[in-house]
Design an enzyme around this catalytic site. Structure first.
Site, PDB file in Angstrom:
ATOM      1  N   HIS A  90      35.111  34.787  36.892  1.00 33.27           N
ATOM      2  CA  HIS A  90      35.818  36.055  36.825  1.00 33.27           C
ATOM      3  C   HIS A  90      37.486  35.710  36.849  1.00 33.27           C
ATOM      4  CE1 HIS A  90      36.525  40.209  37.786  1.00 33.27           C
ATOM      5  NE2 HIS A  90      37.318  39.876  38.835  1.00 33.27           N
TER       6      HIS A  90
ATOM      7  N   LYS B  82      45.004  41.595  37.608  1.00 29.50           N
ATOM      8  CA  LYS B  82      44.870  40.244  36.588  1.00 29.50           C
ATOM      9  C   LYS B  82      45.119  41.019  35.185  1.00 29.50           C
ATOM     10  CE  LYS B  82      40.825  39.020  38.028  1.00 29.50           C
ATOM     11  NZ  LYS B  82      40.646  40.156  39.199  1.00 29.50           N
TER      12      LYS B  82
ATOM     13  N   ASP C  54      38.345  39.700  32.240  1.00 26.19           N
ATOM     14  CA  ASP C  54      37.330  39.552  33.082  1.00 26.19           C
ATOM     15  C   ASP C  54      36.402  38.712  33.367  1.00 26.19           C
ATOM     16  OD1 ASP C  54      35.959  41.694  34.774  1.00 26.19           O
ATOM     17  OD2 ASP C  54      34.288  41.786  33.430  1.00 26.19           O
TER      18      ASP C  54
ATOM     19  N   ARG D 127      56.281  27.544  49.901  1.00 25.62           N
ATOM     20  CA  ARG D 127      57.570  28.232  49.203  1.00 25.62           C
ATOM     21  C   ARG D 127      58.290  26.931  48.597  1.00 25.62           C
ATOM     22  NH1 ARG D 127      60.410  31.339  54.133  1.00 25.62           N
ATOM     23  NH2 ARG D 127      61.816  31.940  52.333  1.00 25.62           N
TER      24      ARG D 127
END
Length: 315
Positions: A140, A161, A179, A245
């Site tokens: 997916h 997305k 998808d 980070r």
């Protein structure tokens, strides 16, 4: 689930010529990517004859068969042309032995040919069949080609997305699948993703519906498939979630036997995800070429700490 291939598919995708048995192409299935060079079978040794493979005859095999009598060739080719044999391929533009044509007609085996050398057509057929017959896994997500890198964008439903993929397409990148992405392993180090046939070039945007990317943005906005080089996982931002980070928290996700680098990007109102993913792709390419911005920062920081320590010691 593995794919399926007919001889007709092989002919179309490897540019083979059909010499005999054109009506059989759609009926003959190919179940293995291995190609047979039946040298031993021509000598009459059939104990380990791989009849389920496509049989490739080149200069060596055809030259050897010329030393046989007509009856010997017919007997051997009849044994080689089994009902489960998908096809025979004659390389290098060589003439087809009449006995092979007769045996093929008797047992329903198509005879194909090409002007390519044996090595070239063997490579082409193997690569095509490995891709089509490989086991597939559905994922997916959205697959986009960004600066020549295959980036698989994953995340929960509704995280953005498809909208991000649309923005990437507008910025000149190419959509492969939305998808659902069908993933297969091409070789020991390569993972390939493609769209299911029914979803080719389509993108679903909530509030708009399904759009055809190729019709809206042109043929340059789509690709049939691509290697998967990087996974970008989109996560809704929460205060208690710690995100990398500095870029030194390496993660990988494994599909079949291939591990693919993965990064997580927090989704928050106001963040331009398309630009962030573009930057992630460019940074990944820079790292693959030997430049690591995190390492440069660490080196500079260590030099600064060392310099300050020397100054402090002289006070």
């Amino acid at each position: 689930m593995a794919g399926s291939v007919t001889v007709a598919d092989l002919v179309k995708n490897t540019r083979l010529d059909v010499y005999h048995g054109a009506d059989l192409l759609e009926k003959k299935d190919i179940t293995t990517s291995d190609i047979s060079r039946p040298g031993l079978a021509l000598t009459g040794y059939f104990n380990y004859y791989p009849r389920e493979r496509v049989q490739l005859l080149g200069k060596t095999e055809t030259a050897y068969s010329k030393n046989m009598s007509h009856d010997e060739r017919l007997m051997i080719f009849r044994k080689m042309c089994q009902l489960t044999t998908p096809a025979f391929v004659i390389s290098t533009g060589l003439p087809v032995p009449e006995e092979l044509v007769q045996a093929g007609e008797e047992n329903g085996v198509p005879i194909l040919g090409t002007k390519m050398t044996s090595s070239r057509i063997l490579s082409n057929m193997t690569n095509y069949l490995e891709g089509k017959l490989a086991e597939r896994q559905s994922v997916h997500g959205v697959l986009v080609d960004i600066y020549g890198l295959g980036v698989l964008i994953t995340g929960d439903s509704g995280v953005g997305k498809s909208e991000t993929a649309l923005e990437l397409v507008k910025r000149g990148h190419r959509l492969i699948a939305d998808d659902r992405v069908d993933v297969y392993q091409q070789d020991e180090q390569t993972l390939v993703g493609e769209a299911p046939a029914i979803l080719n070039h389509l993108l679903e945007i909530r509030g708009i519906g399904i759009i055809d990317v190729m019709n809206l943005f042109g043929a340059g906005a789509v690709r049939q498939d691509t290697d998967i080089d990087l996974i970008v996982h989109l996560e809704n931002w929460t205060p208690d979630k710690q995100f990398d980070r500095l870029g030194n928290g390496e993660q990988n996700r494994k599909f079949f036997d291939v591990e693919v680098p993965e990064i997580s990007i927090p989704v928050k109102t106001g963040r331009n995800l398309a630009i962030i993913i573009e930057a992630a792709a460019m940074n990944f390419r820079a790292e693959s070429m030997g430049y690591d911005a995190t390492k440069v920062f660490d080196d500079n920081l260590n030099k600064l700490i060392k310099t300050n320590s020397v100054h402090d010691s002289h006070k």
